[in-house]
Design a protein around this motif. Structure first.
Motif, short mmCIF file in Angstrom:
data_model
loop_
_atom_site.label_atom_id
_atom_site.label_comp_id
_atom_site.label_asym_id
_atom_site.label_seq_id
_atom_site.Cartn_x
_atom_site.Cartn_y
_atom_site.Cartn_z
N ALA A 37 136.99 52.53 25.05
CA ALA A 37 135.83 51.05 26.05
C ALA A 37 134.18 52.14 25.62
O ALA A 37 133.66 52.97 25.07
N GLU A 38 133.44 51.32 26.14
CA GLU A 38 131.92 51.97 25.70
C GLU A 38 131.47 52.47 27.01
O GLU A 38 130.49 53.04 26.20
N GLU A 39 131.76 52.79 27.87
CA GLU A 39 131.47 53.95 28.63
C GLU A 39 132.40 54.36 29.51
O GLU A 39 133.08 54.30 29.67
N LEU A 40 132.10 55.69 29.68
CA LEU A 40 132.87 56.49 29.85
C LEU A 40 133.90 56.48 28.88
O LEU A 40 135.80 56.17 29.18
N PRO A 41 134.27 56.85 27.84
CA PRO A 41 135.83 56.18 27.08
C PRO A 41 137.18 57.77 26.72
O PRO A 41 137.81 57.43 26.22
N VAL A 42 136.81 58.60 27.27
CA VAL A 42 138.03 59.83 28.01
C VAL A 42 138.14 60.38 29.24
O VAL A 42 137.84 60.03 29.97
N ALA A 43 139.42 59.96 29.31
CA ALA A 43 140.27 60.18 30.90
C ALA A 43 140.69 61.39 30.67
O ALA A 43 141.65 61.50 29.38
N ARG A 44 140.45 63.02 31.86
CA ARG A 44 140.82 63.42 31.49
C ARG A 44 142.44 64.05 32.49
O ARG A 44 142.19 62.90 32.92
N VAL A 45 143.76 63.90 32.13
CA VAL A 45 144.47 63.88 32.42
C VAL A 45 145.57 64.91 33.06
O VAL A 45 145.70 66.21 31.80
N VAL A 46 146.21 64.73 34.26
CA VAL A 46 147.26 66.30 33.87
C VAL A 46 148.93 65.39 34.21
O VAL A 46 148.99 64.68 34.71
N SER A 107 134.11 64.63 25.09
CA SER A 107 135.59 65.56 25.14
C SER A 107 134.92 66.55 24.35
O SER A 107 134.39 66.36 23.27
N ASP A 108 135.21 67.88 24.56
CA ASP A 108 135.20 69.75 24.49
C ASP A 108 136.03 69.42 22.89
O ASP A 108 135.67 70.19 22.43
N TYR A 109 137.27 68.87 22.96
CA TYR A 109 138.16 68.81 21.87
C TYR A 109 137.36 68.08 20.34
O TYR A 109 137.15 67.09 20.01
N PRO A 110 137.43 68.98 19.34
CA PRO A 110 136.68 69.16 18.13
C PRO A 110 137.65 67.63 17.99
O PRO A 110 137.14 66.90 16.32
N GLY A 111 139.27 67.58 17.91
CA GLY A 111 139.51 66.30 16.63
C GLY A 111 139.28 65.22 17.86
O GLY A 111 139.00 64.54 18.16
#
Length: 692
Positions: A37-46, A107-111
């Protein structure tokens, strides 16, 4: 691959806020073949995996085709545990359900991030308020967020989700006080709710059939003030009574019901009507305490001492504690009501957190039945009515009452384990080391059930006697015996196999186990409470409190004394719960119980947790845990074997204010043990309700 974004166990709110505010500079990388997705491409999930070491949020990439539907609060499916090959393809991993909690720019995740596999539904079912409450409950009980969400959010039903919810109705007019006028502060409490305030009260309800209508008026007052209301009751029969009262007062469409008996489709349909804001009042059982009521103004918990309010599933939250946490978070009023009063409610009054809501003594005497006592020892010496297993006083009371209406006979359930007590004065036998209950392990040998210290020279601290007793009288043939003693009178039974909701007002004997008493039309003419010491001598810290609650519940179904209503209780007349029943003074009993627990260091003055497992596993966890300073370790003591393995239990006790630290320490120790492959499981329970 998914990434860890919070400290172990989710972290306290201030750490979560700091993490969320961290500037993320890098655009997320994803596995080959995924267009983001162009905007907010990261979803934080439980992720719905209730494992302690996985109790955190994970970041996933949002494919472009899910950009609009993968919004915060929706259900998704994600691949968990997959690996990325050198060629950029995913390998392994299983699909799991989860919830999107927020969308991020990076995301803070480097991978490389794994993409969301599927958006199960665009319906936002996990609101920010429900997420905060679930996280708080998980931390309080040393559990996982995923486990709490399984209790808080019902399973999805696609057909129910496709149906439109009704349009919300305007607020109703403020209700008249009605029977609340019997309580000096009752009309004032309703007025505060109508004004949109958040009054907190511990309500000692008067005996009789009026309490469902009084709950309905409190709900109507909150709705009239433009806010929502939530009522949690211990069982479906109580829900049915309040449902009828609300419908009679407000009509259809003002409230909805949430119980497991509804079935998955109807329950989810009703839950969605609340989540979507179509309905602002909910009544239900245990899980309803999480119902997403918009602008919650009133939380009602009825009979908070009932064991049904404690969830048997991990992490075992109690409705009362969840309600108090939620009220503090959302600024809602509280009505903690019942015919009896728990020590936890008494502590809320002592600390000033809540105000008492009770009737004057003259009003109580007018509403309550007359209570007579018969010492249980007299029953063994009484030969006048052996066929009915009743003392003469109880037999005569039943015979006279049957001329005007039904008679309730309450018989304790089989299987109650008695607590040892002095044979002469019935004072419970306690350990001199930790004040826990003593138990017989062999002929003439006593041991503390809490700390395991043997007691070699017990004598009663009250009267000096050296003799103990433990008595439970079976109830298997009670109905048959009563039928022989009262020929021609119908005998009805209500218990585990078949619970009767109501019985006619005609003469009959109604034999019931505690908690299963049906409501009689016009009230019972009399009630016989048999085998009182089967309740009073249970091996449970709450034995006295529970016995009084069960007696009051049954006695409240009897007609007032002015109409001839009589209750006969077969128990030691000098016992504290018996005297509280005679005076109809549950508040006074709760205050005395609280004072005694404060002196002995018992909950709720202290906080406790149990650790149960094999001896080696319990020792391992206690060795790993960094417990708060001053923690008392009671035990371990052996338990009956489980699947052929030895079991033992340890009790941990801390001072007030250290409960959160104790839960965090136990959770961290569990996570540390999981990191060691092959660690035996240990069951941890914070604030157990059954401390034997």
């Amino acid at each position: 691959m998914s990434s860890e974004n919070t400290p172990e166990g989710g972290g306290p709110p201030e750490q979560l806020a700091l993490i969320r505010d961290t500037v993320r500079r890098a655009k997320p990388r994803t596995w080959r073949g995924a267009h983001l997705a162009e905007e907010l491409p990261v979803a934080r999930v439980v992720v719905d995996k209730g494992l302690l070491h996985l109790d955190r949020y994970y970041d996933y990439a949002v494919p472009v085709q899910m950009a609009d539907s993968a919004q915060p609060g929706v259900r998704v499916r994600v691949r968990f545990g997959a690996r990325m090959t050198a060629g950029g393809r995913r390998e392994g991993g299983e699909l799991h359900d989860g919830f999107v909690v927020e969308r991020l720019a990076a995301s803070d995740y480097p991978g490389a991030l794994a993409p969301l596999a599927q958006v199960l539904s665009p319906e936002p079912v996990l609101s920010p308020a429900l997420l905060r409450l679930s996280r708080t409950v998980a931390d309080r009980y040393a559990g996982t967020l995923a486990d709490v969400l399984q209790l808080a959010v019902p399973p999805r039903h696609a057909k129910a989700e496709a149906e439109p919810s009704p349009a919300p109705l305007p607020p109703p007019p403020a209700p008249a006080p009605g029977s609340w006028q019997r309580y000096p502060q009752g009309p004032e409490y309703l007025s505060a709710l109508t004004a949109g305030l958040a009054p907190r009260a511990v309500w000692t309800a008067l005996p009789g059939p009026d309490w469902p209508g009084e709950i309905a008026r409190a709900v109507a007052a909150a709705l009239a003030g433009g806010r929502g209301a939530l009522v949690v009751l211990p069982d479906g029969r109580a829900v049915g009574r309040v449902d009828q009262a609300l419908t009679a007062l407000l009509g259809e469409g003002r409230h909805t019901v949430l119980t497991a008996e509804l079935g998955p489709k109807e329950r989810y349909r009703n839950w969605l009507s609340v989540s979507r804001g179509a309905v602002h009042a909910v009544i239900g059982t245990r899980a309803a305490v999480f119902a997403p009521v918009h602008d919650l103004g009133l939380l009602v918990v009825w009979s908070d001492g009932d064991s049904s309010h404690s969830d048997p599933r991990a992490p075992h939250p109690h409705v009362r504690e969840v309600a108090l946490l939620r009220a503090a978070e959302e600024g809602a009023g509280v009505l903690l009501g019942g015919l009896a009063m728990t020590v936890e409610a008494a502590q809320l009054l002592r600390t000033g957190w809540a105000r008492p809501l009770a009737a004057e003594r003259a009003t109580v005497r007018q509403a309550a039945p007359r209570v007579r006592t018969v010492e249980d020892a007299d029953q063994a010496r009484d030969a006048a009515a052996q066929a009915a297993r009743l003392p003469t006083v109880a037999w005569q009371a039943a015979r006279e009452a049957l001329a005007t209406g039904p008679v309730l006979v309450q018989v304790p359930r089989r299987g109650y384990a008695p607590r040892l007590a002095c044979e002469r004065c019935r004072t419970p036998a306690r350990c001199r080391h930790c004040a826990g209950p003593l138990e017989a392990v062999a002929a003439g040998e006593l041991r503390c059930a809490w700390c395991g210290v043997p007691e070699e020279d017990w004598h009663c601290a009250e009267c000096g006697s050296f003799r103990l007793r433990a008595q439970v009288i079976g109830a298997r043939r009670t109905a048959e015996e009563l039928g022989k003693a009262f020929p021609g009178i119908p005998v009805r039974t209500s218990g585990r196999d078949a619970v009767l909701p109501t019985v006619p007002g005609e003469p009959a004997l109604v034999v019931s186990t505690p908690g299963a008493e049906p409501v009689a039309e016009g009230g019972y003419a009399a009630a016989l409470l048999l085998d009182g010491w089967a309740l009073l001598t249970r091996a449970d810290l709450r034995a006295s409190e529970e016995a009084l609650r069960l007696w009051l519940t049954a006695a409240s179904l009897v007609r007032p004394a002015g109409e001839g209503g009589l209750v006969v209780v077969v128990a030691e007349p000098t016992a504290r719960p018996v005297q509280a029943l005679v005076r109809w003074d549950p508040a006074g009993h709760a205050e005395l119980e609280l004072a005694e627990r404060a002196e002995l260091g018992f909950p709720p003055v202290s906080r406790m947790a149990t650790v149960t497992g094999t001896p080696s596993a319990v020792a391992d966890l206690l060795g790993v845990a960094r417990l708060p300073e001053g923690t008392d370790l009671l035990g371990p003591v052996p338990l009956p074997p489980l699947r052929g393995q030895e079991q033992e239990r340890a009790l941990l006790r801390v001072r007030p204010g250290q409960g959160g630290a104790l839960a965090a320490a136990l959770k961290a120790a569990q996570v540390a043990r999981v990191a060691l492959r092959g660690a035996e499981p240990v069951k941890v329970r914070v604030d157990p309700t059954d401390i034997g």
